[in-house]
Design a protein around this motif. Structure first.
Motif, mmCIF file in Angstrom:
data_model
loop_
_atom_site.group_PDB
_atom_site.id
_atom_site.type_symbol
_atom_site.label_atom_id
_atom_site.label_comp_id
_atom_site.label_asym_id
_atom_site.label_seq_id
_atom_site.Cartn_x
_atom_site.Cartn_y
_atom_site.Cartn_z
ATOM 1 N N THR A 78 33.625 33.934 29.133
ATOM 2 C CA THR A 78 32.812 34.942 29.586
ATOM 3 C C THR A 78 31.792 35.595 30.391
ATOM 4 O OG1 THR A 78 32.333 35.621 27.593
ATOM 5 C CG2 THR A 78 34.802 35.520 28.438
ATOM 6 N N ARG A 79 31.486 36.830 30.226
ATOM 7 C CA ARG A 79 29.873 37.183 30.687
ATOM 8 C C ARG A 79 29.130 36.936 29.939
ATOM 9 N NH1 ARG A 79 25.830 38.646 30.871
ATOM 10 N NH2 ARG A 79 24.912 40.462 32.131
ATOM 11 N N LEU A 86 23.236 40.139 35.367
ATOM 12 C CA LEU A 86 23.947 39.247 36.391
ATOM 13 C C LEU A 86 23.533 38.912 37.746
ATOM 14 C CD1 LEU A 86 27.951 40.527 35.142
ATOM 15 C CD2 LEU A 86 26.640 38.249 34.849
ATOM 16 N N SER A 89 26.548 41.928 39.727
ATOM 17 C CA SER A 89 27.060 42.729 38.575
ATOM 18 C C SER A 89 27.979 43.324 38.894
ATOM 19 C CB SER A 89 26.011 43.260 37.695
ATOM 20 O OG SER A 89 25.439 44.291 38.566
ATOM 21 N N PHE A 92 32.282 39.936 39.342
ATOM 22 C CA PHE A 92 32.040 38.588 38.224
ATOM 23 C C PHE A 92 32.855 37.607 38.345
ATOM 24 C CE2 PHE A 92 32.790 36.055 34.072
ATOM 25 C CZ PHE A 92 31.307 35.750 33.995
ATOM 26 N N ASN A 93 31.924 36.807 38.853
ATOM 27 C CA ASN A 93 32.589 35.359 39.545
ATOM 28 C C ASN A 93 31.455 33.989 38.510
ATOM 29 O OD1 ASN A 93 32.342 32.796 40.337
ATOM 30 N ND2 ASN A 93 33.298 33.611 42.755
ATOM 31 N N TYR A 94 33.124 33.897 37.353
ATOM 32 C CA TYR A 94 31.981 33.669 36.391
ATOM 33 C C TYR A 94 31.426 31.535 37.186
ATOM 34 C CZ TYR A 94 32.033 29.969 31.943
ATOM 35 O OH TYR A 94 31.825 29.382 30.828
ATOM 36 N N GLU A 97 28.037 32.930 38.532
ATOM 37 C CA GLU A 97 26.868 33.182 37.364
ATOM 38 C C GLU A 97 26.517 32.243 36.418
ATOM 39 O OE1 GLU A 97 26.028 36.111 37.720
ATOM 40 O OE2 GLU A 97 26.960 36.811 38.661
ATOM 41 N N GLN B 39 38.535 37.146 34.199
ATOM 42 C CA GLN B 39 38.175 37.993 34.302
ATOM 43 C C GLN B 39 37.071 39.329 34.669
ATOM 44 O OE1 GLN B 39 36.830 34.878 35.389
ATOM 45 N NE2 GLN B 39 36.278 33.733 33.602
ATOM 46 N N GLU B 40 37.912 39.056 36.264
ATOM 47 C CA GLU B 40 37.627 40.309 36.878
ATOM 48 C C GLU B 40 38.665 40.698 37.934
ATOM 49 O OE1 GLU B 40 34.578 41.833 37.837
ATOM 50 O OE2 GLU B 40 35.822 42.519 39.329
ATOM 51 N N SER B 43 38.377 40.024 41.949
ATOM 52 C CA SER B 43 38.788 38.642 41.650
ATOM 53 C C SER B 43 39.762 38.825 42.902
ATOM 54 C CB SER B 43 38.135 38.045 41.259
ATOM 55 O OG SER B 43 40.002 37.858 40.713
#
Lengths: 256, 256
Positions: A78-79, A86, A89, A92-94, A97, B39-40, B43
């Motif tokens: 997760t974030r 980020l 922001s 969110f791309n894990y 990031e 998470q997004e 996405s």
């Protein structure tokens, strides 16, 4: 190896002693990280862990254990894994990031600690019970979160070019099903299918060499005597582990 | 299908209308559970989820989404999953404890809720990005914790005899690598190796039938046009999803 320091011929017992010394020297100082995923120290997996710690320590190795359940290791990507702002922001791309955070030293503390253990290790042992033809989620989460881009692999630095070269790995796990079930023609299919994502997809991808997996089949369903044999088998294997050559975990077989 | 209710011959447009009605009747009322692990919402996986919810709802299906990250779903299999006393508090065995807890109605609330959703569903769709040749840990944790013995399978009630029969499943995922990488001869090996633990090892084990997987290869590395094509492809597929026959996810190929 049969010639002495100045070329003098050695007697057989001297050769043996010398080889033992050399072997011991090779092992002493080796660093091992055991990533362990079982809830119960009294379990069969717990016994396998204990044996590995004791035997490797006896050999002079420095052994570190990441006891994932005891650590309440976070498996969710997760974030929270990124400290501070980020890179993007908006969405969110894990993968992006954590890569960016790794480069600027902005990964969360628990990940940095695990990465440090990996970095220092010569050998990674993964000890766990097979859950649904794969690792338990807590261990999968360790893979997902610790082996980030920049640390374990990078653009075009993967497989034989992966960033964690000169390390060895070993998957040691127990199964619910018997060996027959996981044999060619068995209902579970060849165990090689289970090994593929772990050995080729993760370790090989990161450049980590792979030792023969250590599989204890159905320890819950065999006699006490057989269980003891399995434990002794693990101790015996560990005694000569450093003499083993890595296997080819991606043989031709998979590409046909 | 070409004869009317009393055997009267129908005109072509009547046949068409009748087939459409029948098709709609088949779909309407179907219950779908989408287990979603990204998470997004913005996405590509988020878009695929949105399409599935909209299209299936439009068809008259009842759609439930388990948005695992949004739910902060717990992936770790621990003692917390059992409410009240343990069957054997001397040595914790997750498999035994959840089985016993299931039988006496003593599983934790979050698991009971997920099991209820599964029980009601005609179709389970798993939507996620492939992480390390497998599911993200949060989704693996859903499998580990929700599909307990007694609920999803039982002693000798597995594979074709599994307890979740008359349900369909569909793995819909995105990859980082291209289709070529996951083809026969590609560095990632045939994608069938990736599918094996999910389709055969989990769904088939529980008796759930499997529809053709839906794989979007490397959406992050293709043109915007190609991405749109992929999204349209998913919508199109969903339109005729209920006409699809389950695949044989455990063909001879795996047992050679």
């Amino acid at each position: 190896m049969c010639a002495g320091p100045r070329g003098a011929v050695l007697r057989p017992y001297q050769i043996l002693r010398r080889e033992a010394l050399q072997c011991s020297r090779t092992m002493a100082g080796k660093k091992v990280l055991i990533v362990y995923a079982h809830q119960e120290p009294k379990s069969f997996n717990g016994s396998l862990l204990k044996i590995a710690v004791e035997e490797l320590t006896k050999q002079g190795c420095s052994v570190t254990v990441s006891d994932l359940y005891a650590m309440q290791f976070e498996p969710r990507a997760t974030r929270n894994d990124i400290v501070g702002r980020l890179h993007n922001s908006e969405a969110f791309n894990y993968g992006v990031e954590t890569w960016e955070a790794y480069k600027r030293g902005g990964l969360s503390k628990d990940l940095v600690e695990e990465q440090k253990k990996v970095q220092e290790a010569d050998l990674l042992i993964f000890q766990f019970p097979l859950f649904w033809f794969s690792m338990p989620a807590i261990l999968k989460g360790w893979m997902d979160r610790v082996l980030v881009q920049g640390f374990a692999y990078d653009l075009s630095k993967c497989y034989d070019g992966g960033l964690l070269q000169d390390k060895l790995s070993l998957f040691s796990f127990t199964t619910g099903g018997t060996k027959e079930m996981y044999s060619n023609g068995g209902i579970g299919g060849d165990i090689r299918y289970v090994l593929w994502p772990m050995q080729h997809g993760i370790m090989h991808f990161c450049g980590v060499k792979v030792l023969e997996p250590h599989i204890c089949y159905a320890p819950e369903n065999v006699s006490e005597e057989k269980r003891k044999e399995m434990l002794t088998g693990w101790t015996q294997r560990l005694k000569t582990l450093w003499k083993e050559e890595p296997i080819n975990c991606s043989p031709e077989w998979y590409f046909k």
